[in-house]
Design an enzyme around this catalytic site. Structure first.
Site, PDB file in Angstrom:
ATOM      1  N   GLU A 228       0.791  -1.230   0.000  1.00  0.00           N
ATOM      2  CA  GLU A 228       0.000   0.000   0.000  1.00  0.00           C
ATOM      3  C   GLU A 228       0.826   1.285   0.000  1.00  0.00           C
ATOM      4  O   GLU A 228       0.736   2.101   0.941  1.00  0.00           O
ATOM      5  CB  GLU A 228      -0.978   0.002   1.180  1.00  0.00           C
ATOM      6  CG  GLU A 228      -2.043  -1.085   1.083  1.00  0.00           C
ATOM      7  CD  GLU A 228      -3.165  -0.914   2.102  1.00  0.00           C
ATOM      8  OE1 GLU A 228      -3.073  -0.009   2.958  1.00  0.00           O
ATOM      9  OE2 GLU A 228      -4.134  -1.682   2.040  1.00  0.00           O
ATOM     10  N   GLU A 330      -6.164  -8.201   0.356  1.00  0.00           N
ATOM     11  CA  GLU A 330      -6.815  -7.720   1.585  1.00  0.00           C
ATOM     12  C   GLU A 330      -8.258  -7.360   1.263  1.00  0.00           C
ATOM     13  O   GLU A 330      -8.526  -6.684   0.267  1.00  0.00           O
ATOM     14  CB  GLU A 330      -6.102  -6.493   2.167  1.00  0.00           C
ATOM     15  CG  GLU A 330      -4.740  -6.767   2.767  1.00  0.00           C
ATOM     16  CD  GLU A 330      -4.185  -5.558   3.505  1.00  0.00           C
ATOM     17  OE1 GLU A 330      -4.987  -4.684   3.912  1.00  0.00           O
ATOM     18  OE2 GLU A 330      -2.957  -5.474   3.659  1.00  0.00           O
TER      19      GLU A 330
END
Length: 409
Positions: A228, A330
């Site tokens: 991320e 995720e």
């Protein structure tokens, strides 16, 4: 640059390290984990051939919101991140507290349960500070001694036939600001400079060598090189132009030094273009065994109307395609915070909806190469963030193929 014909084999996922491929993987006793008692002959579900996994959240990169009681008992209450906790309680006390945490948060029984639930993969978030010689001990404060526990966890996962993704979740300097999932609650992202890239590259080389030379890591098939990053390709251009190509070069060089055959090289995973940090392939000259990570949390997608019907419809029709192969690494069952306990969303009275939403997401993500749920466990008392609690609540079935029979999408 390898030939296009060779690179093209990735599209068929003939990579030896991916689940569902005829690769012999052995337990510590020497048993071939592919040759189990009938009808299970591989470590993936017979009809899916997809990654179906869970994240080991808050194990090696502690996110306080997931386990506030444990965080407080470790002496870290009111601290925003691992960095802050270690700085405030002192190195020796922190080492003891984190060692106790690593020894208890995930145990071998967890992996037995995962396989019983039909899972075949674990993704393990780690921080660069696992390699302790690259930590600036005069200004960076992290727990020490985590490597031996990572070895233990990967050994258990390998013993039970699970595929392993190791994810560089906490990068040097922090890849995003004010987020404990980097290991430090930094005021600004400090990762995007050459000397921090270099420390991350040194970590990746070291981890690659460990994976290929330590039997506990024998089922690690994928190394994610940055979790991320900032969602602004204009401000992190060197991520794609410098860090990603250099990560490929350094990882492959470490493997070449060990005489690793091409078919046994690691998959190298980056966030996909949908994440918003640029096209990860733009500057790659060789994407052999590349893989891509997609994170999909509808709770933070303001374009989706916040109703159960809209969430189901969105998940059924969600196009996660693009970079190939993509794994949705995720996701959860959590709606936006401001509605999560309303009558339409209360997990105690809406199990049927959450079962349908779980099924919708699974079926959509399995149009790609599969999924990894966040997370395996939590202390929230809320199964929307805890796979094992959702199974106990009857929201997630142990026969994951049965989700295709619900008629959700």
């Amino acid at each position: 640059m390898r030939s296009l014909a060779v690179i093209a084999t990735l599209c068929g996922l003939s990579a030896a390290w991916m689940p569902g491929v005829d690769r012999n993987i052995y337990s510590k006793e020497g048993a071939n984990l592919f040759k189990r008692i009938s009808p299970i002959t591989k470590r993936t579900l017979p009809t899916s051939g997809k990654i179906r996994g869970v994240n080991l959240g808050s194990l090696f990169v502690f996110e306080p919101w997931i386990a506030e009681n444990t965080w407080s008992n470790m002496g870290c209450g009111n601290q925003a991140s691992e960095f802050d906790c270690v700085m405030n309680v002192g190195q020796a006390a922190a080492n003891t507290s984190f060692s106790n945490h690593w020894d208890s948060w995930i145990v071998e029984e967890d992996f037995i349960n995962m396989t019983t639930y039909g899972l075949n993969t674990v993704r393990i978030p780690v921080g660069y500070w696992l390699r302790e010689d690259i930590v600036y001990t005069d200004s960076e404060h992290f727990s020490q001694g985590g490597l031996s526990y990572l070895e233990q966890v990967c050994g258990w996962a390998s013993d039970h036939g699970l595929y392993i993704i190791i994810d560089l979740h906490g990068a040097p300097g922090a890849q995003v600001a004010q987020n404990a999932d980097t290991g430090q609650y930094a005021s600004s992202p400090g990762f995007y400079v050459d000397y921090q890239f270099e420390r991350a590259l040194e970590f990746l080389e070291w981890m690659t060598t460990n994976i290929h030379t330590n039997n506990n890591f024998r089922n690690v098939g994928m190394l994610e090189i940055a979790n991320e990053p900032v969602q602004d390709p204009n401000s992190v251009g060197e991520l794609t132009s410098s860090y990603y190509p250099n990560a490929f070069t350094r990882i492959r060089a470490a493997e070449a030094a060990l005489n690793i055959s091409q078919g046994n090289e690691l998959h190298i995973e980056m966030m996909n273009e949908k994440w918003g940090s640029g096209d990860p392939t733009q500057y790659l000259t060789d994407n052999w065994y590349a893989a891509y990570d997609d994170h999909r949390y509808l709770k933070w997608d303001t374009s989706v109307p916040v109703t159960p019907d809209d969430y189901l419809n969105t998940s059924c029709n969600d196009d996660r395609g693009g970079n190939w192969p993509t794994i949705v690494g995720e996701w959860s069952l959590s709606p936006p915070d401001d509605v999560q306990w309303n009558s339409d969303w209360d997990p105690s009275t809406n199990q049927a909806f959450y079962q349908k939403w779980f099924a919708a997401q699974v079926m959509t993500y399995e149009k790609q190469e599969g999924w990894v749920f966040w997370s395996w466990k939590s202390e929230l008392g809320d199964y929307r963030w805890s796979y094992q609690d959702a199974v106990a609540a009857g929201v997630i079935p142990t026969d994951l193929d049965s989700l295709y029979n619900l008629g959700v999408c």
